[in-house]
Design a protein around this motif. Structure first.
Motif, PDB file in Angstrom:
ATOM      1  N   ASP A  64       0.856  -1.195   0.000  1.00 38.75           N
ATOM      2  CA  ASP A  64       0.000   0.000   0.000  1.00 38.75           C
ATOM      3  C   ASP A  64       0.886   1.237   0.000  1.00 38.75           C
ATOM      4  O   ASP A  64       1.867   1.320   0.749  1.00 38.75           O
ATOM      5  CB  ASP A  64      -0.890   0.043   1.256  1.00 38.75           C
ATOM      6  CG  ASP A  64      -2.230  -0.659   1.056  1.00 38.75           C
ATOM      7  OD1 ASP A  64      -2.404  -1.308   0.007  1.00 38.75           O
ATOM      8  OD2 ASP A  64      -3.095  -0.557   1.944  1.00 38.75           O
ATOM      9  N   THR A  65       0.507   2.210  -0.831  1.00 36.59           N
ATOM     10  CA  THR A  65       1.289   3.442  -0.962  1.00 36.59           C
ATOM     11  C   THR A  65       1.584   4.089   0.381  1.00 36.59           C
ATOM     12  O   THR A  65       2.706   4.515   0.655  1.00 36.59           O
ATOM     13  CB  THR A  65       0.519   4.440  -1.856  1.00 36.59           C
ATOM     14  OG1 THR A  65       0.321   3.832  -3.129  1.00 36.59           O
ATOM     15  CG2 THR A  65       1.288   5.737  -2.034  1.00 36.59           C
ATOM     16  N   ASP A  66       0.566   4.180   1.258  1.00 29.48           N
ATOM     17  CA  ASP A  66       0.738   4.925   2.516  1.00 29.48           C
ATOM     18  C   ASP A  66       1.610   4.185   3.537  1.00 29.48           C
ATOM     19  O   ASP A  66       1.874   4.691   4.622  1.00 29.48           O
ATOM     20  CB  ASP A  66      -0.623   5.283   3.133  1.00 29.48           C
ATOM     21  CG  ASP A  66      -1.460   4.074   3.514  1.00 29.48           C
ATOM     22  OD1 ASP A  66      -1.356   3.026   2.833  1.00 29.48           O
ATOM     23  OD2 ASP A  66      -2.231   4.166   4.480  1.00 29.48           O
ATOM     24  N   HIS A  67       2.045   2.981   3.176  1.00 25.87           N
ATOM     25  CA  HIS A  67       2.955   2.227   4.046  1.00 25.87           C
ATOM     26  C   HIS A  67       4.371   2.156   3.483  1.00 25.87           C
ATOM     27  O   HIS A  67       5.335   2.201   4.239  1.00 25.87           O
ATOM     28  CB  HIS A  67       2.436   0.800   4.257  1.00 25.87           C
ATOM     29  CG  HIS A  67       1.224   0.734   5.131  1.00 25.87           C
ATOM     30  ND1 HIS A  67       1.263   0.266   6.419  1.00 25.87           N
ATOM     31  CD2 HIS A  67      -0.057   1.121   4.907  1.00 25.87           C
ATOM     32  CE1 HIS A  67       0.042   0.355   6.954  1.00 25.87           C
ATOM     33  NE2 HIS A  67      -0.764   0.866   6.046  1.00 25.87           N
ATOM     34  N   ILE A  68       4.496   2.003   2.168  1.00 27.44           N
ATOM     35  CA  ILE A  68       5.840   1.683   1.653  1.00 27.44           C
ATOM     36  C   ILE A  68       6.426   2.658   0.650  1.00 27.44           C
ATOM     37  O   ILE A  68       7.596   2.554   0.306  1.00 27.44           O
ATOM     38  CB  ILE A  68       5.880   0.244   1.076  1.00 27.44           C
ATOM     39  CG1 ILE A  68       5.041   0.117  -0.196  1.00 27.44           C
ATOM     40  CG2 ILE A  68       5.453  -0.762   2.130  1.00 27.44           C
ATOM     41  CD1 ILE A  68       5.291  -1.197  -0.956  1.00 27.44           C
ATOM     42  N   GLU A  69       5.662   3.629   0.182  1.00 31.06           N
ATOM     43  CA  GLU A  69       6.193   4.559  -0.812  1.00 31.06           C
ATOM     44  C   GLU A  69       7.437   5.277  -0.286  1.00 31.06           C
ATOM     45  O   GLU A  69       8.415   5.496  -1.004  1.00 31.06           O
ATOM     46  CB  GLU A  69       5.116   5.580  -1.187  1.00 31.06           C
ATOM     47  CG  GLU A  69       5.525   6.521  -2.301  1.00 31.06           C
ATOM     48  CD  GLU A  69       4.438   7.560  -2.581  1.00 31.06           C
ATOM     49  OE1 GLU A  69       4.039   7.670  -3.740  1.00 31.06           O
ATOM     50  OE2 GLU A  69       3.996   8.249  -1.638  1.00 31.06           O
ATOM     51  N   GLY A  70       7.416   5.632   0.990  1.00 27.14           N
ATOM     52  CA  GLY A  70       8.514   6.397   1.581  1.00 27.14           C
ATOM     53  C   GLY A  70       9.833   5.647   1.653  1.00 27.14           C
ATOM     54  O   GLY A  70      10.889   6.255   1.864  1.00 27.14           O
ATOM     55  N   THR A  96       7.124  -2.637  -6.744  1.00 28.69           N
ATOM     56  CA  THR A  96       8.147  -2.814  -7.780  1.00 28.69           C
ATOM     57  C   THR A  96       9.215  -1.733  -7.662  1.00 28.69           C
ATOM     58  O   THR A  96      10.412  -2.003  -7.743  1.00 28.69           O
ATOM     59  CB  THR A  96       7.504  -2.794  -9.192  1.00 28.69           C
ATOM     60  OG1 THR A  96       6.539  -3.845  -9.241  1.00 28.69           O
ATOM     61  CG2 THR A  96       8.537  -2.999 -10.283  1.00 28.69           C
ATOM     62  N   GLU A  97       8.783  -0.494  -7.439  1.00 27.64           N
ATOM     63  CA  GLU A  97       9.713   0.630  -7.272  1.00 27.64           C
ATOM     64  C   GLU A  97      10.626   0.388  -6.060  1.00 27.64           C
ATOM     65  O   GLU A  97      11.841   0.584  -6.124  1.00 27.64           O
ATOM     66  CB  GLU A  97       8.893   1.920  -7.098  1.00 27.64           C
ATOM     67  CG  GLU A  97       9.667   3.099  -6.555  1.00 27.64           C
ATOM     68  CD  GLU A  97      10.247   4.009  -7.611  1.00 27.64           C
ATOM     69  OE1 GLU A  97      10.779   5.062  -7.230  1.00 27.64           O
ATOM     70  OE2 GLU A  97      10.194   3.679  -8.811  1.00 27.64           O
ATOM     71  N   LEU A  98      10.030  -0.065  -4.955  1.00 26.75           N
ATOM     72  CA  LEU A  98      10.817  -0.339  -3.754  1.00 26.75           C
ATOM     73  C   LEU A  98      11.867  -1.417  -4.043  1.00 26.75           C
ATOM     74  O   LEU A  98      13.037  -1.259  -3.690  1.00 26.75           O
ATOM     75  CB  LEU A  98       9.894  -0.793  -2.621  1.00 26.75           C
ATOM     76  CG  LEU A  98      10.477  -0.935  -1.216  1.00 26.75           C
ATOM     77  CD1 LEU A  98       9.357  -0.981  -0.189  1.00 26.75           C
ATOM     78  CD2 LEU A  98      11.333  -2.153  -1.027  1.00 26.75           C
TER      79      LEU A  98
END
Length: 242
Positions: A64-70, A96-98
Motif C-alpha cells: 500500500d502506498t501509505d505504508h511503503i512509498e517512503g 516494484t519501485e521499492l
C-alpha cells in the motif's frame, strides 16, 4: 536507546524499533495521489533528528502506498541492511519501485513468514504473519505482522490486517497494541481485543477521507478500557521498551 517511535507521517504508517544494537523501520509512509515525497521530506529528517544513521531491517508490511512509498527515499538516504517483505506481489508499481531501488542500492530483500525474526539486547522481534501457506490474494490480509517482546513486556504491529485475520495471528497478551489499518472499522475486532488485552493502543493516522479511526473502533477500545494514543492528535510518539 530502547524505544519504539511511531513517526507522524500523516495518513500512513512508519514505526521505528530502536535498540542499542538493532534498528528496524516498519513501513515508511506515503502519500496516495500526491507527489509529496514522504520518505525524503518527512521520514529521513525525522530519523536523522533521532540520531539514526542506519537501518538494519526495513520491513515493508504490504503493497500500500501509505505504508511503503517512503522507503525509496529512505533506501537512497541511509544504509539499510535488508528489506523484509511478505507476499511478493507481482505488477504492483509501488512495491516494484521499492524492490528496484533496493536492488540499485545492493540491499538484499527477504520474503518473511511466521517464525522468522531477529533478536538483540534481550528483545525478540518475531514475524507472526503471513503464515507459510498463501492465505489470501488481498494485500491487507498479507500484511507482515510483528511482535516485539522484551521480558514480560510486548507489543504487536499489525500492518493493515483486517478482522478476523488479525485474530488468527495469535499475538497473545500485549501491553501495547499498534492498531491495524489506522483504526479502520474492519480491524481491531472484539476477538483480537479479548486475546491481546492491551493497556494502551497506538493509532497511526492523519487527516483522511476514510473515516479513520472509526468511532466503532474507538468504542471497542474504550469498552476494553484501553488508553488510545493517536499520531494525528499528539504527533510522533516515543515509547520506551523496558
Amino acid at each position: 536507546a530502547r524505544e519504539l517511535v511511531f513517526l507522524d507521517v500523516g495518513q500512513g504508517d512508519a514505526t521505528l524499533i530502536r535498540l542499542p544494537h538493532l534498528t528496524l523501520l516498519v513501513d515508511a509512509g506515503g502519500s496516495v495521489g500526491s507527489d509529496y515525497d514522504v520518505g525524503t521530506r518527512t521520514v529521513v529528517p525525522a530519523l536523522r533528528a533521532l540520531g539514526v544513521r542506519k537501518i538494519d531491517v526495513a520491513v515493508a508490511t504490504h503493497a500500500d502506498t501509505d505504508h511503503i512509498e517512503g522507503f525509496t527515499g529512505v533506501l537512497r538516504a541511509l544504509p539499510v541492511g535488508e528489506v523484509w517483505i511478505g507476499q511478493r506481489k507481482a505488477g504492483d508499481p509501488v512495491l516494484t519501485e521499492l524492490l528496484t531501488v533496493a536492488d540499485e542500492q545492493g540491499v538484499p530483500v527477504r520474503e518473511v513468514r511466521r517464525g522468522d525474526g531477529v533478536q538483540a539486547d534481550g528483545v525478540q522481534v518475531s514475524v507472526l504473519w503471513p503464515p507459510g501457506n498463501v492465505w489470501s490474494t488481498e494485500d491487507n490480509e498479507n500484511s507482515v505482522a510483528l511482535k516485539v517482546q522484551s521480558g514480560a513486556w510486548s507489543t504487536a504491529i499489525l500492518g493493515d490486517l483486517p478482522d478476523p485475520t488479525e485474530a488468527h495471528v495469535n499475538a497473545g497478551t500485549l501491553n501495547l497494541l499498534k492498531v491495524a489499518h489506522h483504526g479502520s472499522r474492519y480491524s481491531t475486532g472484539a476477538a483480537l481485543l479479548e486475546q491481546t488485552r492491551p493497556q494502551d493502543a497506538l493509532v497511526s493516522v492523519g487527516r483522511n477521507t476514510y473515516g479513520h479511526p472509526h468511532p466503532d473502533v474507538l468504542k471497542r477500545l474504550a469498552a476494553a478500557q484501553v488508553k488510545v494514543w493517536r499520531t494525528d492528535q499528539v504527533g510522533t510518539v516515543r515509547w520506551p521498551v523496558p
